[in-house]
Structures are given as structure tokens and as C-alpha cells.
Design an enzyme around this catalytic site. Structure first.
Site, PDB file in Angstrom:
ATOM      1  CE1 TYR A 125      -2.598  -3.398   1.071  1.00  0.00           C
ATOM      2  CE2 TYR A 125      -4.305  -1.730   0.950  1.00  0.00           C
ATOM      3  CZ  TYR A 125      -3.924  -3.055   0.974  1.00  0.00           C
ATOM      4  OH  TYR A 125      -4.874  -4.037   0.890  1.00  0.00           O
ATOM      5  CE  LYS A 172       2.766 -18.213   0.264  1.00  0.00           C
ATOM      6  NZ  LYS A 172       1.948 -19.416   0.340  1.00  0.00           N
ATOM      7  CG  ASP A 205      -0.932 -20.415   1.916  1.00  0.00           C
ATOM      8  OD1 ASP A 205      -0.323 -20.096   2.956  1.00  0.00           O
ATOM      9  OD2 ASP A 205      -0.400 -21.083   1.009  1.00  0.00           O
ATOM     10  CG  ASP A 229      -7.464  -4.688   2.746  1.00  0.00           C
ATOM     11  OD1 ASP A 229      -8.608  -4.659   3.244  1.00  0.00           O
ATOM     12  OD2 ASP A 229      -7.160  -4.045   1.728  1.00  0.00           O
TER      13      ASP A 229
END
Ligand code: NAI
Length: 336
Positions: A125, A172, A205, A229
Site C-alpha cells: 500500500y 508468507k 494461506d 486487509d
């Protein structure tokens, strides 16, 4: 003189309808607030030629607290997201999104009580996007030690102050070894200072699958901006959707409370909007400014009206208007 000065940005779309409902309810709970109301977004362009005039930022900086309705952001054109600008200009580094099962709101699970803490200032972002060759876009993911440590400290402090038992860092780092690796290192360093709080790490995930299958295993979650988000909306879905979940953006010098949903142009001006999400955001704001009794009173009224299921807005399968739902809440607040 009022006890609290608070900046109010009603926003657009359903924003003005739901902020009016919230103001009425807070006033019924006898919270003494002077609202400093300002336009932002398209209505501010029409009146002031600027979607986020400087005096709006100055008002929030002065009052240190703001309540905000949703603001429409056009996709792919128009002015930069006001939400992103507010977060950046006011240093609102932490997004706090509780997702708790509520009585009367039909959902798959009955035992969800998760606090999502999302880093609000960096990651993808940062707005750094370049066309590095025709047809090739590079978007930069920025992760810093400072921001990661700050958000980890926020999550652990929140857990400690609110009697929470566990913080899960979501990442991740198996793929983004440097960026997410740094985020995890910072979380681990902070976790070491809070031995009384359990700490674990979950790959994003797998985290999504676990949330859908066994959400009760999560307590406080801390995430970078993009994962936060997405995962915070997933958590909202577990407890009834965007119409009922609150949110807060917290900074060192100012805090801004807002519903998670958007301006719902499809139902604006029809008396169909559910003010619950903005109201629960305002309840978080009341807790934040020390009006904990009024916060509790309003929260109980919301749970009671939702639990009874007689006066509900259309999104919750009822047929009450925004005004009727608001009046029903006020009835309980005044009776109490
Ligand atoms: P949205 O959240 O406005 O609407 C999605 C669906 O949920 C619509 O069917 C809407 O009617 C319904 N809905 C949302 N809030 C509701 C409420 N309180 N009561 C009853 N139904 C409700 O999302 P959408 O359509 O993607 O976005 C519309 C605009 O809002 C966009 O311009 C977007 O950029 C902006 N937006 C602003 C946000 C903010 O200011 N914090 C956050 C999200 C979107």
C-alpha cells in the site's frame, strides 16, 4: 463546554444516514460530545475544491479523535483514496478490527472472538508502482523494522491489556523470505518480551483455511497491511458480514473510528442502511475516550435488539428502516 471534542466526517452514500443515527444514539446515552463536522471526498471537492482539505486534518490532529462514515473512491481514476491519505497523514499505524459472534446474527459459528491487528502504513500500500517496460508493472512491497516492531508491540500490548491469551503472526515468509522474514523477526523479538502471552506463526494461506474450518483457535492476529486487509474481511464474514463489524485506526497522536463497509451507493438515501457497524465503531471510540459505561450500555442495547430479532434492517432479513432500528436501540438505552 462539551466534555469531548470529536471530529465527524459523515462521508457520502449511506454515510450521512448512519452517522446521524449514531449521533442520536450517543446523545441518548448522554455522552457529552461537541461534534466538529467536516466534508471529505466528493462533497468536499464540490464545496472546497479539495477531497481532503488541510483544515480537516488539522481538526482531527487537534481533537485527537474522529468518527468517520464511508467515503466513495472511484476505481482506477479520480482522487486518491481518502482512507489511505488519512492513515498516512495522521500516522494511524494500527488497524484494529474485532470480529465477535453476535446474538441474532445468523452465522456458521457461534464462538468467534478474534481481534485482527493490521499494519496500516506500508507493504504493497506504499503506492510505489512503476511501468518498468511496456506491459510490465512493478509494485513495491515495503516492510520496515520500525513499522513491524510497532505493530507487533501494539498487538501484544492489546492482548495483555484486554486479557487475551494468544497472538498469532500471519505471514508468507516461506516465499517472501526477506520482507515477511523481517516482519516475523520483529514479532518474535516482541513476543519474547511477553512470555505470559502464547505466540505462534501461521502461513497466510493456511490461516485462511484454518479460519474457515476452526476459527475458535485464533485470538489476536497480527498481520502486514495486505494480508490484514483480506483476512479481516474474512473474519467479518465469520460473524455476519461488513454490515455489523466495527473498526478503528489507531495512531500515536490521533485515532479514527469507522465502519469497515463502504458507502453502499446502491441503497443510499432509502432508509435501508444498517448503522450497527458504525455504531459499534463509535462504541470502540467511547471505550477509547474513557466513556466505558456509555459504551457498555450501547453495546448491550445492540446485542439485545439483534438478539430479539424483531426490529432489524433489511440486510439482516428484517424490514425496519434505519430510523426504526435506531429508535428501538434508543428505547433500550433509555429504559436501562
Ligand atoms: P460496500 O460496503 O459499500 O457495499 C457492499 C454491499 O453491502 C452493498 O450491497 C451494500 O448495499 C451493502 N452494505 C454495505 N454497508 C451496508 C450497511 N451499513 N447496511 C446495509 N447494507 C450495507 O462496498 P462497495 O460497493 O464495494 O463500495 C462502495 C464504495 O465505498 C466504493 O467507492 C468504495 O471505494 C467505498 N469504500 C469506502 C470505505 C471507507 O470509506 N472506509 C471502505 C470500503 C469501500
Amino acid at each position: 463546554m462539551a466534555k469531548h471534542n470529536i471530529t465527524l466526517l459523515p462521508g457520502d452514500g449511506i454515510g450521512p444516514e448512519i452517522t446521524e443515527a449514531v449521533q442520536k444514539i450517543l446523545s441518548a446515552a448522554a455522552v457529552d460530545i461537541h461534534w466538529e463536522e467536516h466534508l471529505a471526498g466528493k462533497p468536499a471537492i464540490e464545496k472546497h475544491g479539495d477531497p481532503l482539505p488541510n483544515f480537516v486534518l488539522e481538526s482531527i490532529k487537534k481533537n485527537k479523535v474522529a468518527l468517520k462514515g464511508p467515503i466513495t473512491t472511484e476505481v482506477g481514476k479520480g482522487f486518491k483514496s481518502i482512507n489511505v491519505q488519512l492513515r498516512k497523514s495522521l500516522g494511524l499505524y494500527a488497524s484494529l478490527r474485532p470480529a465477535k459472534t453476535m446474538p441474532g446474527v445468523p452465522t456458521r459459528y457461534t464462538n468467534v472472538d478474534i481481534i485482527v491487528v493490521r499494519e496500516n502504513t506500508e507493504d504493497l500500500y506504499s503506492g510505489i508502482e512503476n511501468e518498468i517496460a511496456p506491459g510490465v508493472i512493478q509494485a513495491s512491497k515495503i516492510i520496515t523494522r520500525d513499522a513491524s516492531t510497532k505493530i507487533a508491540l501494539f498487538a501484544f500490548k492489546y492482548a495483555k491489556d484486554n486479557g487475551r491469551k494468544k497472538v498469532s503472526a500471519i505471514h508468507k515468509a516461506n516465499i517472501m523470505k526477506l520482507a515477511d522474514g523481517l516482519f516475523l523477526t520483529c514479532c518474535q523479538e516482541v513476543a519474547a518480551k511477553y512470555p505470559e502471552i502464547e505466540y505462534n506463526e501461521v502461513i497466510v494461506d493456511n490461516c485462511c483455511m484454518q479460519l474457515v474450518m476452526r476459527p475458535e483457535q485464533f485470538d489476536v492476529m497480527v498481520l502486514e497491511n495486505l494480508y490484514g486487509d483480506i483476512v479481516s474481511d474474512l473474519c467479518a464474514g465469520l460473524v455476519g458480514g461488513l454490515g455489523v463489524v466495527p473498526g478503528a485506526n489507531i495512531g500515536t497522536d490521533a485515532s479514527l473510528f469507522e465502519a469497515v463497509h463502504g458507502s453502499a451507493p446502491d441503497i443510499a438515501g432509502q432508509g435501508l442502511a444498517n448503522p450497527t457497524a458504525l455504531l459499534l465503531s463509535a462504541v470502540m471510540m467511547l471505550d477509547h475516550i474513557g466513556e466505558t459505561k456509555a459504551a457498555e450500555r450501547i453495546r448491550n442495547a445492540v446485542y439485545r435488539v439483534l438478539g430479539e430479532g424483531k426490529v432489524l434492517t433489511k440486510d439482516l432479513k428484517g424490514d425496519a428502516t434505519t430510523g426504526e432500528f435506531t429508535d428501538e436501540l434508543i428505547r433500550y438505552i433509555i429504559i436501562k
